[in-house]
Design a protein around this motif. Sequence first.
Motif, mmCIF file in Angstrom:
data_model
loop_
_atom_site.group_PDB
_atom_site.id
_atom_site.type_symbol
_atom_site.label_atom_id
_atom_site.label_comp_id
_atom_site.label_asym_id
_atom_site.label_seq_id
_atom_site.Cartn_x
_atom_site.Cartn_y
_atom_site.Cartn_z
ATOM 1 N N LYS A 157 -4.592 6.003 -6.127
ATOM 2 C CA LYS A 157 -5.752 5.993 -5.248
ATOM 3 C C LYS A 157 -5.902 4.556 -4.755
ATOM 4 O O LYS A 157 -6.370 3.687 -5.485
ATOM 5 C CB LYS A 157 -7.000 6.449 -5.987
ATOM 6 N N VAL A 158 -5.495 4.301 -3.518
ATOM 7 C CA VAL A 158 -5.383 2.932 -3.029
ATOM 8 C C VAL A 158 -6.636 2.523 -2.263
ATOM 9 O O VAL A 158 -7.087 3.221 -1.351
ATOM 10 C CB VAL A 158 -4.148 2.771 -2.125
ATOM 11 N N VAL A 159 -7.168 1.360 -2.659
ATOM 12 C CA VAL A 159 -8.303 0.747 -1.958
ATOM 13 C C VAL A 159 -7.828 -0.578 -1.387
ATOM 14 O O VAL A 159 -7.255 -1.407 -2.104
ATOM 15 C CB VAL A 159 -9.489 0.512 -2.921
ATOM 16 N N VAL A 160 -8.044 -0.777 -0.092
ATOM 17 C CA VAL A 160 -7.616 -2.004 0.575
ATOM 18 C C VAL A 160 -8.847 -2.774 1.039
ATOM 19 O O VAL A 160 -9.704 -2.228 1.732
ATOM 20 C CB VAL A 160 -6.708 -1.706 1.791
ATOM 21 N N VAL A 161 -8.918 -4.040 0.646
ATOM 22 C CA VAL A 161 -10.067 -4.881 0.983
ATOM 23 C C VAL A 161 -9.619 -6.002 1.916
ATOM 24 O O VAL A 161 -8.749 -6.806 1.561
ATOM 25 C CB VAL A 161 -10.703 -5.489 -0.288
ATOM 26 N N SER A 162 -10.209 -6.054 3.112
ATOM 27 C CA SER A 162 -9.854 -7.097 4.079
ATOM 28 C C SER A 162 -10.825 -7.049 5.252
ATOM 29 O O SER A 162 -11.277 -5.963 5.633
ATOM 30 C CB SER A 162 -8.429 -6.894 4.588
ATOM 31 N N MET A 187 -1.841 -0.303 8.990
ATOM 32 C CA MET A 187 -2.792 -0.018 7.913
ATOM 33 C C MET A 187 -3.880 0.935 8.397
ATOM 34 O O MET A 187 -4.266 1.864 7.691
ATOM 35 C CB MET A 187 -3.432 -1.312 7.408
ATOM 36 N N GLU A 188 -4.363 0.706 9.597
ATOM 37 C CA GLU A 188 -5.431 1.546 10.127
ATOM 38 C C GLU A 188 -4.966 2.973 10.375
ATOM 39 O O GLU A 188 -5.759 3.908 10.315
ATOM 40 C CB GLU A 188 -5.993 0.932 11.414
ATOM 41 N N ARG A 189 -3.658 3.133 10.630
ATOM 42 C CA ARG A 189 -3.127 4.480 10.869
ATOM 43 C C ARG A 189 -2.730 5.199 9.578
ATOM 44 O O ARG A 189 -2.524 6.408 9.590
ATOM 45 C CB ARG A 189 -1.910 4.408 11.799
ATOM 46 N N GLU A 190 -2.621 4.438 8.485
ATOM 47 C CA GLU A 190 -2.167 5.020 7.218
ATOM 48 C C GLU A 190 -3.234 5.978 6.676
ATOM 49 O O GLU A 190 -4.403 5.621 6.532
ATOM 50 C CB GLU A 190 -1.888 3.918 6.189
ATOM 51 N N GLU A 191 -2.818 7.201 6.380
ATOM 52 C CA GLU A 191 -3.757 8.202 5.873
ATOM 53 C C GLU A 191 -3.778 8.192 4.350
ATOM 54 O O GLU A 191 -2.842 7.737 3.692
ATOM 55 C CB GLU A 191 -3.364 9.592 6.378
ATOM 56 N N GLY A 192 -4.885 8.679 3.795
ATOM 57 C CA GLY A 192 -4.966 8.849 2.348
ATOM 58 C C GLY A 192 -5.277 7.589 1.576
ATOM 59 O O GLY A 192 -5.039 7.529 0.360
ATOM 60 N N ILE A 193 -5.811 6.558 2.244
ATOM 61 C CA ILE A 193 -6.211 5.333 1.550
ATOM 62 C C ILE A 193 -7.644 4.991 1.956
ATOM 63 O O ILE A 193 -8.144 5.480 2.967
ATOM 64 C CB ILE A 193 -5.283 4.154 1.887
ATOM 65 N N GLU A 194 -8.288 4.155 1.146
ATOM 66 C CA GLU A 194 -9.661 3.736 1.445
ATOM 67 C C GLU A 194 -9.639 2.310 1.966
ATOM 68 O O GLU A 194 -9.158 1.391 1.282
ATOM 69 C CB GLU A 194 -10.528 3.812 0.194
ATOM 70 N N LEU A 195 -10.146 2.100 3.163
ATOM 71 C CA LEU A 195 -10.205 0.771 3.759
ATOM 72 C C LEU A 195 -11.621 0.213 3.629
ATOM 73 O O LEU A 195 -12.592 0.855 4.056
ATOM 74 C CB LEU A 195 -9.806 0.819 5.235
ATOM 75 N N VAL A 196 -11.718 -0.958 3.014
ATOM 76 C CA VAL A 196 -13.010 -1.633 2.873
ATOM 77 C C VAL A 196 -12.979 -2.858 3.771
ATOM 78 O O VAL A 196 -12.335 -3.871 3.449
ATOM 79 C CB VAL A 196 -13.273 -2.044 1.412
ATOM 80 N N LYS A 197 -13.661 -2.784 4.895
ATOM 81 C CA LYS A 197 -13.611 -3.861 5.887
ATOM 82 C C LYS A 197 -14.643 -4.927 5.545
ATOM 83 O O LYS A 197 -15.694 -5.049 6.178
ATOM 84 C CB LYS A 197 -13.851 -3.292 7.292
ATOM 85 N N GLN A 198 -14.320 -5.693 4.500
ATOM 86 C CA GLN A 198 -15.216 -6.736 3.998
ATOM 87 C C GLN A 198 -14.381 -7.903 3.485
ATOM 88 O O GLN A 198 -13.193 -7.761 3.196
ATOM 89 C CB GLN A 198 -16.076 -6.199 2.845
ATOM 90 N N VAL A 229 0.836 -1.203 0.000
ATOM 91 C CA VAL A 229 0.000 0.000 0.000
ATOM 92 C C VAL A 229 0.874 1.258 0.000
ATOM 93 O O VAL A 229 0.623 2.204 -0.750
ATOM 94 C CB VAL A 229 -0.941 -0.003 1.230
ATOM 95 N N CYS A 230 1.888 1.263 0.843
ATOM 96 C CA CYS A 230 2.768 2.438 0.931
ATOM 97 C C CYS A 230 3.459 2.717 -0.397
ATOM 98 O O CYS A 230 3.584 3.871 -0.820
ATOM 99 C CB CYS A 230 3.796 2.233 2.039
ATOM 100 N N SER A 231 3.915 1.668 -1.084
ATOM 101 C CA SER A 231 4.581 1.844 -2.375
ATOM 102 C C SER A 231 3.624 2.423 -3.409
ATOM 103 O O SER A 231 3.978 3.339 -4.160
ATOM 104 C CB SER A 231 5.134 0.503 -2.877
ATOM 105 N N LEU A 232 2.415 1.913 -3.453
ATOM 106 C CA LEU A 232 1.422 2.420 -4.401
ATOM 107 C C LEU A 232 1.049 3.864 -4.081
ATOM 108 O O LEU A 232 0.946 4.711 -4.972
ATOM 109 C CB LEU A 232 0.171 1.536 -4.367
ATOM 110 N N LYS A 233 0.874 4.137 -2.798
ATOM 111 C CA LYS A 233 0.521 5.486 -2.370
ATOM 112 C C LYS A 233 1.620 6.477 -2.720
ATOM 113 O O LYS A 233 1.350 7.596 -3.183
ATOM 114 C CB LYS A 233 0.244 5.492 -0.871
ATOM 115 N N ASN A 234 2.870 6.080 -2.520
ATOM 116 C CA ASN A 234 3.996 6.964 -2.836
ATOM 117 C C ASN A 234 4.076 7.281 -4.328
ATOM 118 O O ASN A 234 4.652 8.297 -4.712
ATOM 119 C CB ASN A 234 5.307 6.329 -2.366
#
Length: 212
Positions: free
Chosen positions: A38-43, A50-61, A29-34
Amino acid sequence: MSKYYPAQININNKKCVVVGGGNVAWRKVCSLKNAGAKVVVVSPVFCPEMEREEGIELVKQKYDEYYLNGAVIVIASTDDEKVNEKVYHDAVRKGMLVNVVDKPDYCSFIVPSSIVRGDLCITISTGGSSPAFARNIRLHLEKQFGNEYSEFTELLSEMRRKVLGEISDEKIRRGILQRIAEWDMFDFFKEKGASETRNKMLNIISGKHICK
């Protein structure tokens, strides 16, 4: 083993999906963000980083191929091989670039080991045959490429914009750009610094020195 075509991809402002919420996924995620993605994380769960990382979209699914829609790059990094394989097949069917971490057979691209010094990026790859050896080469080269390479490439970028904006003759333009990027110019930069090197380059651009 597959041969890979080396390329650098512009993912600025483009959707990239990471499936997985652990520490390895976080590093991806950090590499893509850098790179401006526009990073979307699904988990279903996320590591604290990950929860502290700013500027990404977390999909808790749990993963569903729906979440891949509109993505240009997909990375799977879960601890469930069946999920990782499904992500791979879904992404391939949708025509997306996909990487399943540590599974070269389920990758349409691999991420090389890299050294980044500003705009200068040196990548090292063994085509997936030995990422550990690629890493060892990177560690060796990092000692040789310091921050001065970042500063010098920044200066070259500034001069390139000036040359492209002011000199219309392609042959002269190419000669100047080649001249200011020679190793002796870099040696001068290391000895005299950015200010004096800039003046020397400006003299070359203005024609006070003969271009090679």
